[in-house]
Design an enzyme around this catalytic site. Sequence first.
Site, PDB file in Angstrom:
ATOM      1  N   GLU A 196       0.847  -1.195   0.000  1.00  0.00           N
ATOM      2  CA  GLU A 196       0.000   0.000   0.000  1.00  0.00           C
ATOM      3  C   GLU A 196       0.882   1.244   0.000  1.00  0.00           C
ATOM      4  OE1 GLU A 196      -4.169  -1.041   2.245  1.00  0.00           O
ATOM      5  OE2 GLU A 196      -2.523  -0.312   3.493  1.00  0.00           O
ATOM      6  N   CYS A 197       0.686   2.134  -0.951  1.00  0.00           N
ATOM      7  CA  CYS A 197       1.367   3.416  -1.034  1.00  0.00           C
ATOM      8  C   CYS A 197       2.886   3.234  -0.921  1.00  0.00           C
ATOM      9  CB  CYS A 197       0.827   4.373   0.018  1.00  0.00           C
ATOM     10  SG  CYS A 197       1.176   6.117  -0.364  1.00  0.00           S
ATOM     11  N   GLY A 198       3.502   3.561   0.211  1.00  0.00           N
ATOM     12  CA  GLY A 198       4.940   3.375   0.341  1.00  0.00           C
ATOM     13  C   GLY A 198       5.360   1.941   0.100  1.00  0.00           C
TER      14      GLY A 198
END
Length: 436
Positions: A327-329
């Site tokens: 997720e994201c990072g």
Amino acid sequence: MAAGLVISAPASGVGKTTLTLALARAWRHRGLNVQCFKSGPDYIDPAFHAAATGRASVNVDSWAMDRGAISHLVSRGADADVVLAEGSMGLFDGVAAPGVSGTGATADIAEMLGWPVVLVIDPSGQAQTAAAIAAGLRDYRPGVRLAGVVLNRVASPRHEDLVRRALNDAGIAVFGALPRHAEISLPKRHLGLVQAEEQAEIGKLIDEAARFVAEHVDLDAVLRSAASWSPQPAANGLNVTPPGQRIALARDAAFSFVYPHMLEAWRGAGAEISTFSPLSDEAPDASADVCWLPGGYPELHAGKIAANARFRSGLRAFAETRPVHGECGGYMVLGTALTDADGVRHEMTGLLGLETSFAKRRMHLGYRLATLAAPMPGHRPSARLRGHEFHYSTILAQPDTPLAVVHDATGAVIAETGSQRGHATGTFFHLIAEDR
């Protein structure tokens, strides 16, 4: 029976978190059990709440969650003496189009739970106008009840007197006024507050905030303004399916943005979670059947991540046979490369073709509704997932098969589709709930 309050403000950056932490710790010093919640999709503040109260805090979100899910989450406050919900942004700030049970505004939670609002007002650069703002917030939505205000960063006794008189004339209770006090300022970085677990002195800072607020705020009057509350039985809880039975979860300063309610829901459904630290060059547990990389700050640790060969090779080996999701990072680390703010390009794990850059920062912020085009751990194709995106990275390449069709809160299609290749998947949004 608990006493419920919402801590809100006209805008961000006024002092909601500091006041929430100070009240929670001050009441805890008096022997009261305090339960905190965070209204909205902020994944940093709940850890501060837990540090102040000794009890886990979770997010409640009217855009992503239905009333049953919110009732289920707040029911953990049933055995508390005081329940505090900290708002996000301004009291009525949400998105234009309603989601599951509201627009994501703090006011939705206040009205839904019947809890009165304590406003934090920063009257810097104003005097009587602060009362006009408070009165406007009080009268804007009939179902939201204002308990009173706490003034923050007042410049002088004369300044405080002018604002107090105006608020009294408007019939608004003033619980206290806080002079400027640098010792209780919480450090910040580009995605919000520096995380609680990164601050060795966080306990002392909260204690000082509690002492300072107790000196300047009538804690008894604030407590008397709270609404007596007992949780309503929830017909259903969260609609969350664990991504696997045994989950290897990346967890350290670079991978920490995961909503507490998600982890609790996974465990509640019988999943086992083992954590590992990519920054310590650890690989995921070989006995796990899925690996999950949350968001966080990989851009601050990109060189170390790139150099940690055991983590990278262990993750690649894991992904040969089992699902890995970021997720994201975490999504960025699953990609090919990440360019940091200084323009230095760092090789990532290469499980996906995504390449991102922080050299030219661009903010991406908002709710996301994703319809999956392919499965991801815990969710079937065509599932509708609600989440939130907040980062400053720019996509340089996103060549893999799109994972989903993603819309923002207005219904517009966005380019951050997520990716899928082999056993690896990733999204820029952080999952909050699945539509029923």
